[in-house]
Design a protein around this motif. Structure first.
Motif, PDB file in Angstrom:
ATOM      1  N   ASP A 191       0.833  -1.195   0.000  1.00 16.33           N
ATOM      2  CA  ASP A 191       0.000   0.000   0.000  1.00 16.33           C
ATOM      3  C   ASP A 191       0.872   1.251   0.000  1.00 16.33           C
ATOM      4  O   ASP A 191       1.153   1.819   1.053  1.00 16.33           O
ATOM      5  N   PRO A 192       1.322   1.704  -1.182  1.00 18.70           N
ATOM      6  CA  PRO A 192       2.177   2.896  -1.243  1.00 18.70           C
ATOM      7  C   PRO A 192       1.527   4.137  -0.622  1.00 18.70           C
ATOM      8  O   PRO A 192       2.225   5.019  -0.147  1.00 18.70           O
ATOM      9  N   GLN A 193       0.209   4.184  -0.595  1.00 19.30           N
ATOM     10  CA  GLN A 193      -0.470   5.326   0.026  1.00 19.30           C
ATOM     11  C   GLN A 193      -0.156   5.407   1.514  1.00 19.30           C
ATOM     12  O   GLN A 193      -0.074   6.486   2.079  1.00 19.30           O
ATOM     13  N   LYS A 194       0.063   4.260   2.145  1.00 17.14           N
ATOM     14  CA  LYS A 194       0.419   4.248   3.572  1.00 17.14           C
ATOM     15  C   LYS A 194       1.718   5.009   3.794  1.00 17.14           C
ATOM     16  O   LYS A 194       1.869   5.714   4.789  1.00 17.14           O
ATOM     17  N   ALA A 195       2.661   4.886   2.871  1.00 16.41           N
ATOM     18  CA  ALA A 195       3.922   5.633   2.984  1.00 16.41           C
ATOM     19  C   ALA A 195       3.645   7.129   2.972  1.00 16.41           C
ATOM     20  O   ALA A 195       4.215   7.884   3.773  1.00 16.41           O
ATOM     21  N   GLN A 196       2.773   7.562   2.086  1.00 15.50           N
ATOM     22  CA  GLN A 196       2.430   8.989   2.029  1.00 15.50           C
ATOM     23  C   GLN A 196       1.739   9.436   3.308  1.00 15.50           C
ATOM     24  O   GLN A 196       1.996  10.530   3.815  1.00 15.50           O
ATOM     25  N   ASP A 197       0.858   8.605   3.829  1.00 13.09           N
ATOM     26  CA  ASP A 197       0.150   8.946   5.070  1.00 13.09           C
ATOM     27  C   ASP A 197       1.130   9.114   6.229  1.00 13.09           C
ATOM     28  O   ASP A 197       1.015  10.058   7.011  1.00 13.09           O
ATOM     29  N   ILE A 198       2.092   8.202   6.331  1.00 13.84           N
ATOM     30  CA  ILE A 198       3.097   8.281   7.397  1.00 13.84           C
ATOM     31  C   ILE A 198       3.978   9.509   7.195  1.00 13.84           C
ATOM     32  O   ILE A 198       4.259  10.262   8.121  1.00 13.84           O
ATOM     33  N   ARG A 199       4.406   9.735   5.956  1.00 15.35           N
ATOM     34  CA  ARG A 199       5.283  10.868   5.650  1.00 15.35           C
ATOM     35  C   ARG A 199       4.616  12.197   5.998  1.00 15.35           C
ATOM     36  O   ARG A 199       5.259  13.116   6.492  1.00 15.35           O
ATOM     37  N   GLN A 200       3.324  12.300   5.782  1.00 14.58           N
ATOM     38  CA  GLN A 200       2.612  13.552   6.001  1.00 14.58           C
ATOM     39  C   GLN A 200       2.004  13.665   7.400  1.00 14.58           C
ATOM     40  O   GLN A 200       1.452  14.703   7.743  1.00 14.58           O
ATOM     41  N   SER A 201       2.138  12.633   8.189  1.00 15.76           N
ATOM     42  CA  SER A 201       1.564  12.618   9.529  1.00 15.76           C
ATOM     43  C   SER A 201       2.223  13.660  10.436  1.00 15.76           C
ATOM     44  O   SER A 201       3.409  13.971  10.297  1.00 15.76           O
ATOM     45  N   ASP A 202       1.462  14.177  11.376  1.00 16.12           N
ATOM     46  CA  ASP A 202       1.986  15.133  12.353  1.00 16.12           C
ATOM     47  C   ASP A 202       2.509  14.456  13.620  1.00 16.12           C
ATOM     48  O   ASP A 202       3.025  15.125  14.512  1.00 16.12           O
ATOM     49  N   ARG A 203       2.389  13.136  13.702  1.00 17.40           N
ATOM     50  CA  ARG A 203       2.844  12.419  14.893  1.00 17.40           C
ATOM     51  C   ARG A 203       4.368  12.396  14.957  1.00 17.40           C
ATOM     52  O   ARG A 203       5.046  12.152  13.956  1.00 17.40           O
ATOM     53  N   ASN A 204       4.895  12.652  16.141  1.00 14.43           N
ATOM     54  CA  ASN A 204       6.356  12.641  16.330  1.00 14.43           C
ATOM     55  C   ASN A 204       6.960  11.281  16.001  1.00 14.43           C
ATOM     56  O   ASN A 204       8.061  11.205  15.438  1.00 14.43           O
ATOM     57  N   THR A 205       6.261  10.209  16.348  1.00 14.89           N
ATOM     58  CA  THR A 205       6.785   8.872  16.070  1.00 14.89           C
ATOM     59  C   THR A 205       6.865   8.616  14.570  1.00 14.89           C
ATOM     60  O   THR A 205       7.811   7.979  14.104  1.00 14.89           O
ATOM     61  N   HIS A 206       5.896   9.108  13.826  1.00 17.27           N
ATOM     62  CA  HIS A 206       5.933   8.949  12.372  1.00 17.27           C
ATOM     63  C   HIS A 206       7.051   9.781  11.760  1.00 17.27           C
ATOM     64  O   HIS A 206       7.720   9.336  10.820  1.00 17.27           O
ATOM     65  N   GLU A 207       7.254  10.975  12.286  1.00  9.65           N
ATOM     66  CA  GLU A 207       8.336  11.827  11.775  1.00  9.65           C
ATOM     67  C   GLU A 207       9.697  11.165  12.000  1.00  9.65           C
ATOM     68  O   GLU A 207      10.546  11.139  11.105  1.00  9.65           O
ATOM     69  N   ALA A 208       9.897  10.623  13.194  1.00 15.50           N
ATOM     70  CA  ALA A 208      11.164   9.949  13.505  1.00 15.50           C
ATOM     71  C   ALA A 208      11.349   8.715  12.624  1.00 15.50           C
ATOM     72  O   ALA A 208      12.438   8.467  12.098  1.00 15.50           O
ATOM     73  N   PHE A 209      10.274   7.940  12.461  1.00 13.72           N
ATOM     74  CA  PHE A 209      10.340   6.772  11.582  1.00 13.72           C
ATOM     75  C   PHE A 209      10.705   7.206  10.170  1.00 13.72           C
ATOM     76  O   PHE A 209      11.558   6.585   9.530  1.00 13.72           O
TER      77      PHE A 209
END
Length: 107
Positions: free
Chosen positions: A73-91
């Motif tokens: 699901d390449p869209q999941k990558a975009q969702d994580i990349r654009q997320s405001d969560r600190n854990t997603h940003e670090a990931f």
């Protein structure tokens, strides 16, 4: 070469990092299995195995499980990349570093 580049861009998006700087995650073949199941032309056992080896050096087990979802699901990558969560940003920072390294090593 173009299909390899396309595969890695879709799956790994990245910036440079020294592969020796991270300890192995010993997470098995989470990334390799997801890579082999993807329907991209450049997929091959040696390429997916190489990407897994880089992942073992640079990503935690949890990171690898999340990254493996991007193959399906390449869209999941975009969702994580654009997320405001600190854990997603670090990931995402770790994932980008992994992507660049895999792109450089797995040619």
């Amino acid at each position: 070469m173009k299909s390899l580049t396309t595969l890695l861009l879709v799956l790994l998006l990245a910036v440079p990092l020294n592969i020796a700087s991270a300890p192995p995650a010993d997470a098995g073949s989470t990334i390799e299995r997801a890579c082999m199941k993807s329907n991209r032309r450049a997929v091959s056992k040696p390429l997916c195995n190489c990407i897994q080896r880089v992942a073992d050096q640079m990503l935690t087990r949890s990171d690898q499980r999340m990254a493996a979802q991007f193959f399906r699901d390449p869209q999941k990558a975009q969702d994580i990349r654009q997320s405001d969560r600190n854990t997603h940003e670090a990931f995402w920072k770790r994932y980008k570093d992994f992507g660049t390294t895999a792109g450089n090593v797995c040619q």
